[in-house]
Design a protein around this motif. Sequence first.
Motif, PDB file in Angstrom:
ATOM      1  N   ARG A 106       0.831  -1.210   0.000  1.00 47.41           N
ATOM      2  CA  ARG A 106       0.000   0.000   0.000  1.00 47.41           C
ATOM      3  C   ARG A 106       0.862   1.255   0.000  1.00 47.41           C
ATOM      4  NH1 ARG A 106      -4.027   0.794  -2.082  1.00 47.41           N
ATOM      5  NH2 ARG A 106      -5.065   2.136  -0.581  1.00 47.41           N
ATOM      6  N   PHE A 107       1.946   1.225   0.775  1.00 47.59           N
ATOM      7  CA  PHE A 107       2.850   2.372   0.833  1.00 47.59           C
ATOM      8  C   PHE A 107       3.400   2.698  -0.547  1.00 47.59           C
ATOM      9  CE2 PHE A 107       7.206   3.980   1.190  1.00 47.59           C
ATOM     10  CZ  PHE A 107       7.029   5.101   1.982  1.00 47.59           C
ATOM     11  N   GLU A 108       3.756   1.669  -1.305  1.00 49.56           N
ATOM     12  CA  GLU A 108       4.354   1.879  -2.616  1.00 49.56           C
ATOM     13  C   GLU A 108       3.327   2.242  -3.686  1.00 49.56           C
ATOM     14  OE1 GLU A 108       6.454  -1.707  -3.312  1.00 49.56           O
ATOM     15  OE2 GLU A 108       8.123  -1.206  -1.959  1.00 49.56           O
ATOM     16  N   SER A 109       2.053   1.936  -3.441  1.00 49.58           N
ATOM     17  CA  SER A 109       1.024   2.231  -4.438  1.00 49.58           C
ATOM     18  C   SER A 109       0.261   3.514  -4.153  1.00 49.58           C
ATOM     19  CB  SER A 109       0.033   1.058  -4.531  1.00 49.58           C
ATOM     20  OG  SER A 109      -0.641   0.864  -3.293  1.00 49.58           O
ATOM     21  N   GLU A 110       0.181   3.918  -2.889  1.00 51.16           N
ATOM     22  CA  GLU A 110      -0.523   5.152  -2.556  1.00 51.16           C
ATOM     23  C   GLU A 110       0.353   6.364  -2.891  1.00 51.16           C
ATOM     24  OE1 GLU A 110      -1.720   5.099   1.517  1.00 51.16           O
ATOM     25  OE2 GLU A 110      -3.355   3.666   1.181  1.00 51.16           O
ATOM     26  N   PRO A 111      -0.268   7.533  -3.095  1.00 50.90           N
ATOM     27  CA  PRO A 111       0.520   8.745  -3.384  1.00 50.90           C
ATOM     28  C   PRO A 111       1.490   9.055  -2.249  1.00 50.90           C
ATOM     29  CG  PRO A 111      -1.799   9.120  -3.859  1.00 50.90           C
ATOM     30  CD  PRO A 111      -1.726   7.807  -3.156  1.00 50.90           C
ATOM     31  N   ARG A 112       2.668   9.453  -2.602  1.00 49.81           N
ATOM     32  CA  ARG A 112       3.670   9.824  -1.622  1.00 49.81           C
ATOM     33  C   ARG A 112       3.778  11.346  -1.565  1.00 49.81           C
ATOM     34  NH1 ARG A 112       2.677   6.491   0.372  1.00 49.81           N
ATOM     35  NH2 ARG A 112       3.304   7.759   2.113  1.00 49.81           N
ATOM     36  N   ALA A 113       4.389  11.830  -0.484  1.00 45.13           N
ATOM     37  CA  ALA A 113       4.418  13.270  -0.232  1.00 45.13           C
ATOM     38  C   ALA A 113       5.650  13.929  -0.845  1.00 45.13           C
ATOM     39  CB  ALA A 113       4.383  13.534   1.275  1.00 45.13           C
ATOM     40  N   ALA A 114       5.551  15.231  -1.038  1.00 42.54           N
ATOM     41  CA  ALA A 114       6.670  16.057  -1.500  1.00 42.54           C
ATOM     42  C   ALA A 114       6.552  17.422  -0.842  1.00 42.54           C
ATOM     43  CB  ALA A 114       6.667  16.197  -3.016  1.00 42.54           C
ATOM     44  N   MET A 115       7.691  18.035  -0.530  1.00 36.98           N
ATOM     45  CA  MET A 115       7.671  19.370   0.068  1.00 36.98           C
ATOM     46  C   MET A 115       7.691  20.448  -1.000  1.00 36.98           C
ATOM     47  SD  MET A 115      10.138  20.863   3.102  1.00 36.98           S
ATOM     48  CE  MET A 115       9.566  19.628   4.277  1.00 36.98           C
ATOM     49  N   PRO A 136       6.410  26.640  -7.040  1.00 34.01           N
ATOM     50  CA  PRO A 136       5.029  27.135  -6.957  1.00 34.01           C
ATOM     51  C   PRO A 136       4.046  25.975  -6.815  1.00 34.01           C
ATOM     52  CG  PRO A 136       6.212  28.119  -8.815  1.00 34.01           C
ATOM     53  CD  PRO A 136       7.068  27.010  -8.311  1.00 34.01           C
ATOM     54  N   GLY A 137       2.937  26.248  -6.156  1.00 35.04           N
ATOM     55  CA  GLY A 137       1.906  25.234  -5.984  1.00 35.04           C
ATOM     56  C   GLY A 137       2.058  24.394  -4.735  1.00 35.04           C
ATOM     57  N   PHE A 138       3.112  24.639  -3.952  1.00 34.62           N
ATOM     58  CA  PHE A 138       3.323  23.922  -2.700  1.00 34.62           C
ATOM     59  C   PHE A 138       3.297  24.919  -1.543  1.00 34.62           C
ATOM     60  CE2 PHE A 138       4.996  20.961  -5.757  1.00 34.62           C
ATOM     61  CZ  PHE A 138       4.732  19.702  -5.210  1.00 34.62           C
ATOM     62  N   HIS A 139       2.875  24.423  -0.371  1.00 32.44           N
ATOM     63  CA  HIS A 139       2.819  25.280   0.815  1.00 32.44           C
ATOM     64  C   HIS A 139       4.196  25.811   1.188  1.00 32.44           C
ATOM     65  CE1 HIS A 139       2.261  25.801   5.364  1.00 32.44           C
ATOM     66  NE2 HIS A 139       1.592  26.784   4.771  1.00 32.44           N
ATOM     67  N   ALA A 140       5.243  25.033   0.885  1.00 30.54           N
ATOM     68  CA  ALA A 140       6.602  25.473   1.215  1.00 30.54           C
ATOM     69  C   ALA A 140       6.939  26.807   0.555  1.00 30.54           C
ATOM     70  CB  ALA A 140       7.611  24.399   0.787  1.00 30.54           C
ATOM     71  N   ARG A 141       6.297  27.111  -0.564  1.00 28.42           N
ATOM     72  CA  ARG A 141       6.541  28.373  -1.279  1.00 28.42           C
ATOM     73  C   ARG A 141       6.185  29.566  -0.401  1.00 28.42           C
ATOM     74  NH1 ARG A 141       8.854  29.757  -6.438  1.00 28.42           N
ATOM     75  NH2 ARG A 141       7.899  31.691  -7.138  1.00 28.42           N
ATOM     76  N   ASP A 142       5.182  29.402   0.481  1.00 20.69           N
ATOM     77  CA  ASP A 142       4.732  30.502   1.347  1.00 20.69           C
ATOM     78  C   ASP A 142       5.499  30.556   2.653  1.00 20.69           C
ATOM     79  OD1 ASP A 142       2.739  30.991  -0.573  1.00 20.69           O
ATOM     80  OD2 ASP A 142       1.359  29.571   0.400  1.00 20.69           O
ATOM     81  N   VAL A 143       6.239  29.484   2.972  1.00 20.54           N
ATOM     82  CA  VAL A 143       6.870  29.391   4.293  1.00 20.54           C
ATOM     83  C   VAL A 143       8.387  29.494   4.213  1.00 20.54           C
ATOM     84  CG1 VAL A 143       7.149  27.921   6.329  1.00 20.54           C
ATOM     85  CG2 VAL A 143       4.954  27.979   5.124  1.00 20.54           C
ATOM     86  N   LEU A 144       8.972  28.896   3.214  1.00 19.32           N
ATOM     87  CA  LEU A 144      10.429  28.804   3.132  1.00 19.32           C
ATOM     88  C   LEU A 144      10.994  29.776   2.103  1.00 19.32           C
ATOM     89  CD1 LEU A 144      10.764  24.902   3.222  1.00 19.32           C
ATOM     90  CD2 LEU A 144      10.829  26.509   5.146  1.00 19.32           C
ATOM     91  N   ARG A 145      12.276  30.091   2.266  1.00 24.17           N
ATOM     92  CA  ARG A 145      12.970  30.987   1.347  1.00 24.17           C
ATOM     93  C   ARG A 145      14.257  30.336   0.859  1.00 24.17           C
ATOM     94  NH1 ARG A 145      13.214  36.462   5.051  1.00 24.17           N
ATOM     95  NH2 ARG A 145      10.960  36.668   5.530  1.00 24.17           N
ATOM     96  N   ALA A 146      14.763  30.868  -0.214  1.00 21.60           N
ATOM     97  CA  ALA A 146      16.073  30.426  -0.682  1.00 21.60           C
ATOM     98  C   ALA A 146      17.123  30.750   0.371  1.00 21.60           C
ATOM     99  CB  ALA A 146      16.419  31.112  -2.004  1.00 21.60           C
ATOM    100  N   ARG A 147      18.084  29.852   0.535  1.00 20.50           N
ATOM    101  CA  ARG A 147      19.178  29.937   1.493  1.00 20.50           C
ATOM    102  C   ARG A 147      18.757  29.537   2.906  1.00 20.50           C
ATOM    103  NH1 ARG A 147      23.295  29.069  -1.083  1.00 20.50           N
ATOM    104  NH2 ARG A 147      24.555  29.812   0.685  1.00 20.50           N
ATOM    105  N   ASP A 196       1.669  16.604  -3.090  1.00 17.91           N
ATOM    106  CA  ASP A 196       1.722  15.307  -3.756  1.00 17.91           C
ATOM    107  C   ASP A 196       2.990  15.212  -4.607  1.00 17.91           C
ATOM    108  OD1 ASP A 196       1.322  12.981  -5.264  1.00 17.91           O
ATOM    109  OD2 ASP A 196      -0.845  13.269  -5.311  1.00 17.91           O
ATOM    110  N   PHE A 197       3.726  14.109  -4.469  1.00 12.62           N
ATOM    111  CA  PHE A 197       4.968  13.921  -5.217  1.00 12.62           C
ATOM    112  C   PHE A 197       4.719  13.938  -6.722  1.00 12.62           C
ATOM    113  CE2 PHE A 197       8.343  11.511  -7.214  1.00 12.62           C
ATOM    114  CZ  PHE A 197       9.480  11.991  -6.585  1.00 12.62           C
ATOM    115  N   GLN A 198       3.571  13.472  -7.156  1.00 10.61           N
ATOM    116  CA  GLN A 198       3.288  13.408  -8.593  1.00 10.61           C
ATOM    117  C   GLN A 198       3.298  14.783  -9.239  1.00 10.61           C
ATOM    118  OE1 GLN A 198      -0.364  11.234  -9.037  1.00 10.61           O
ATOM    119  NE2 GLN A 198       0.575   9.261  -8.583  1.00 10.61           N
ATOM    120  N   ARG A 199       3.083  15.821  -8.471  1.00  9.95           N
ATOM    121  CA  ARG A 199       3.085  17.177  -9.026  1.00  9.95           C
ATOM    122  C   ARG A 199       4.483  17.628  -9.418  1.00  9.95           C
ATOM    123  NH1 ARG A 199      -0.349  21.466  -5.782  1.00  9.95           N
ATOM    124  NH2 ARG A 199       0.207  22.567  -7.700  1.00  9.95           N
ATOM    125  N   LEU A 200       5.492  16.900  -8.966  1.00  7.08           N
ATOM    126  CA  LEU A 200       6.863  17.265  -9.339  1.00  7.08           C
ATOM    127  C   LEU A 200       7.198  16.814 -10.753  1.00  7.08           C
ATOM    128  CD1 LEU A 200       8.773  16.341  -6.047  1.00  7.08           C
ATOM    129  CD2 LEU A 200       7.939  18.590  -6.766  1.00  7.08           C
TER     130      LEU A 200
END
Length: 389
Positions: A106-115, A136-147, A196-200
């Motif tokens: 199930r772990f290998e068939s279900e969607p996996r996460a991505a930051m 863009p399109g991920f929550h990390a875009r609003d929280v994290l910065r380069a460096r 979702d990792f598939q968005r990468l």
Amino acid sequence: MPGRRRRISRTITAAAIAALALSAQATAQDADGAQPPAAAAAALPTVPPVESLVADLGSPNIGKRLIAFELARSGRYPLRQLEEALRRDDLTLEQRRRLVSAARARFESEPRAAMGIQFDMAAPDTRGALIGEARPGFHARDVLRARDRIVKADRIVIDRRDTLRKIIVSHDPGDEVPLVLEREGATLETVVRLGDFQRLSQPMDLDMLRKAWDHRSQTYAAPAGAGAAPIESGLTGAAWAPAEESEEDAELIGQFPAQRGRMLDPASERTGVVAGGEARHGLGSDLRHIRTVDAAVRGGPMLAPMIEPIPANVDLQTLRALRDNYALTHARLQEQLNRPGVRRRSAQVVQTEVERLRRQIMLYDAEIQRRSAQRPAPAPQIAPTPPPR
């Protein structure tokens, strides 16, 4: 035990469980049209509660356990539901192994996460994970910065980029991960919601997927008490004094106990450890499938299971499915044996198991042929009378 010349010769006694763990991939089809366990599980109209599934996985009826295992691997139970069952402390070893196998599928068939972050690959991979940019399109875009340098995730110290990768992939999309990061000399704490990792739009690294599974399952994959203190041998430390492994040591690996006994010099002082164990319900009184090992093996005569007995009270359909599972395992081990570059020690161990499985399959073939001969012939079909013209 203190490290030294450990003569550990493994006699595989749980081969039935190992072979049955591949039953979800078997394509056995009964010659008279009966469904194999996988098809029987898929044909169930409703999904029983996970508590009933766990109980069936511990049933004394092997056919019932097989169908429950196929149902567990059919994708009808979410990963989190299987994980909840795995956190029980009353599971048998077989129940746990079957549930772990289903949970991994199930772990290998279900969607996996991505930051949704891209690392700064030019930075040294020695401490934390330095962010190059957030997509863009991920929550990390609003929280994290380069460096930004992520130094902790899920309260785990990030020593290198792959440590953060496996933590992220081990999660499900939508999970929130607490982070500790360094930004412009300050240490900050924040939470990032994973996507979702598939968005990468990139393939999943299979080695990273394995590491992520190991990270996620570490709290429930091992049976309760796995971290308990080992059983002491009673030997003194001097008895385990360090010694170089000899060519003879490699020769002994993978040999059956009787073969090891003939290869050892009875006059030599050797400490031997043999892994073994009884069948699911003990050895019982029928020892026809057991071979007595000659007394040359240190410690005197022993009982070494050679071929698993055919389970009692199983129908022909289940018997054929079991036979095909053994054949599938045999084929895979044979393929592994034929790969170039296999170490001599590994090849000996695999060759021993290949030969044992070959004999096991022959035993099942003979039993299937015997039972098939005893089945009554089907009644002749009478062709319908054509209508008058």
